[in-house]
Scaffold this motif. Sequence first.
Motif, mmCIF file in Angstrom:
data_model
loop_
_atom_site.group_PDB
_atom_site.id
_atom_site.type_symbol
_atom_site.label_atom_id
_atom_site.label_comp_id
_atom_site.label_asym_id
_atom_site.label_seq_id
_atom_site.Cartn_x
_atom_site.Cartn_y
_atom_site.Cartn_z
ATOM 1 N N LEU A 38 0.828 -1.204 0.000
ATOM 2 C CA LEU A 38 0.000 0.000 0.000
ATOM 3 C C LEU A 38 0.865 1.258 0.000
ATOM 4 C CD1 LEU A 38 -2.724 -1.117 2.576
ATOM 5 C CD2 LEU A 38 -3.106 -0.622 0.148
ATOM 6 N N ARG A 39 1.950 1.208 0.751
ATOM 7 C CA ARG A 39 2.840 2.362 0.812
ATOM 8 C C ARG A 39 3.554 2.584 -0.524
ATOM 9 N NH1 ARG A 39 3.258 7.270 2.813
ATOM 10 N NH2 ARG A 39 5.319 7.810 3.635
ATOM 11 N N ARG A 40 3.937 1.491 -1.186
ATOM 12 C CA ARG A 40 4.582 1.623 -2.496
ATOM 13 C C ARG A 40 3.631 2.241 -3.514
ATOM 14 N NH1 ARG A 40 7.043 -3.413 -1.019
ATOM 15 N NH2 ARG A 40 5.361 -4.584 -2.035
ATOM 16 N N GLN A 41 2.359 1.859 -3.438
ATOM 17 C CA GLN A 41 1.375 2.455 -4.340
ATOM 18 C C GLN A 41 1.245 3.954 -4.102
ATOM 19 O OE1 GLN A 41 -2.338 0.381 -3.878
ATOM 20 N NE2 GLN A 41 -1.518 -1.583 -4.564
ATOM 21 N N GLU A 42 1.397 4.344 -2.851
ATOM 22 C CA GLU A 42 1.214 5.745 -2.468
ATOM 23 C C GLU A 42 2.428 6.603 -2.804
ATOM 24 O OE1 GLU A 42 0.072 8.306 1.584
ATOM 25 O OE2 GLU A 42 0.589 6.181 1.714
ATOM 26 N N THR A 43 3.631 6.063 -2.559
ATOM 27 C CA THR A 43 4.834 6.897 -2.639
ATOM 28 C C THR A 43 5.925 6.350 -3.553
ATOM 29 O OG1 THR A 43 5.933 5.797 -0.778
ATOM 30 C CG2 THR A 43 4.447 7.629 -0.255
ATOM 31 N N GLY A 44 5.826 5.084 -3.938
ATOM 32 C CA GLY A 44 6.887 4.485 -4.733
ATOM 33 C C GLY A 44 7.942 3.784 -3.908
ATOM 34 N N ASN A 45 7.859 3.888 -2.576
ATOM 35 C CA ASN A 45 8.766 3.137 -1.701
ATOM 36 C C ASN A 45 7.948 2.538 -0.563
ATOM 37 O OD1 ASN A 45 8.956 4.843 0.895
ATOM 38 N ND2 ASN A 45 9.388 6.359 -0.704
ATOM 39 N N ASP A 46 8.566 1.624 0.181
ATOM 40 C CA ASP A 46 7.796 0.920 1.214
ATOM 41 C C ASP A 46 8.122 1.392 2.625
ATOM 42 O OD1 ASP A 46 10.290 -0.171 1.527
ATOM 43 O OD2 ASP A 46 9.724 -2.212 0.947
ATOM 44 N N PHE A 47 8.667 2.609 2.755
ATOM 45 C CA PHE A 47 8.973 3.145 4.085
ATOM 46 C C PHE A 47 7.682 3.651 4.721
ATOM 47 C CE2 PHE A 47 10.629 6.139 7.221
ATOM 48 C CZ PHE A 47 11.636 5.371 7.789
ATOM 49 N N LEU A 48 7.250 2.985 5.780
ATOM 50 C CA LEU A 48 5.954 3.273 6.384
ATOM 51 C C LEU A 48 5.950 4.617 7.105
ATOM 52 C CD1 LEU A 48 5.146 -0.241 7.900
ATOM 53 C CD2 LEU A 48 4.366 0.702 5.713
ATOM 54 N N ARG A 49 4.764 5.192 7.200
ATOM 55 C CA ARG A 49 4.620 6.451 7.925
ATOM 56 C C ARG A 49 5.001 6.267 9.396
ATOM 57 N NH1 ARG A 49 1.965 10.471 5.209
ATOM 58 N NH2 ARG A 49 0.758 9.885 3.348
ATOM 59 N N HIS A 50 5.355 7.384 10.028
ATOM 60 C CA HIS A 50 5.894 7.346 11.386
ATOM 61 C C HIS A 50 4.958 6.661 12.384
ATOM 62 C CE1 HIS A 50 8.300 10.419 9.419
ATOM 63 N NE2 HIS A 50 9.143 10.423 10.434
ATOM 64 N N HIS A 51 3.668 6.906 12.281
ATOM 65 C CA HIS A 51 2.750 6.377 13.291
ATOM 66 C C HIS A 51 2.550 4.869 13.171
ATOM 67 C CE1 HIS A 51 0.258 6.973 9.768
ATOM 68 N NE2 HIS A 51 -0.768 6.365 10.332
#
Length: 262
Positions: A38-51
């Motif tokens: 889901l994160r890759r779809q959103e930003t192109g990488n899989d680094f999750l948001r801080h929370h």
Amino acid sequence: MNVLVFDIETVPDVAGGRRLFGLEGLDDAAAAEAMFALRRQETGNDFLRHHLQRIVAISAVFRSRDQIAVWSLGDEQSGEKTILEKFFQIIERYSPTLVSWNGSGFDLPVLHYRALLHGVASPRYWDQGQDDKNFKWNNYLSRYHDRHTDLMDLLALYNNRAFVPLDQMASLLGFPGKMGMSGAKVWDAFHGGDIKGIRDYCETDVLNTWLVYLRFQLIRGVIMEEGYQAELDMVKEYLVRETRPHFQEFLQHWQGTTGNKG
């Protein structure tokens, strides 16, 4: 002055991911992979948001008077809330100067969100002059105060285009840098049950940060050359006394570097 150098290691908060993204029924590995996707779809990488970063280790160098200590908070069985409580208890008791590498960009925001999740209080940390008037002018929250010194941010003059990795900066100065594990490998290590390996890795990161901080204190005239060398010797003597294998490996890497005052 008390100085606390800190670093955190995190893994995906799969429980939070299940709640937010409807991932019920998936095991931890599958839930984490779904969160990465889901994160890759959103930003192109899989680094999750801080929370959505669950803290599994906080390591520290604590320098006080004529002593130094390096350790990870809690033990290998400690839950996230316990680790958070121990971190903020140090701040409540000692009001140390905090030192980090990218603490403003990652570590502290994660600590904030996870403390909020678990209800971990720390009035001293959050004080901006309401309880102690001195904290109005020098507190933990302001980017430009030195009660928390984010070395990466400060050395880059608060310009993210000038940020550099701790590993490269430490190695450039003649310090060991990373040895084996990296942040990208923490989830696999955690999923494989290697909490000790994560804690050991985190401890070497805070050692590197402390050594870079000492060099920073040298160039801004807080300590002179003699004092700088004395601080380096104190670290080396501590590592010799502490017989833990990752400390011995760190010391061997350090002693094997050449061509620099470190």
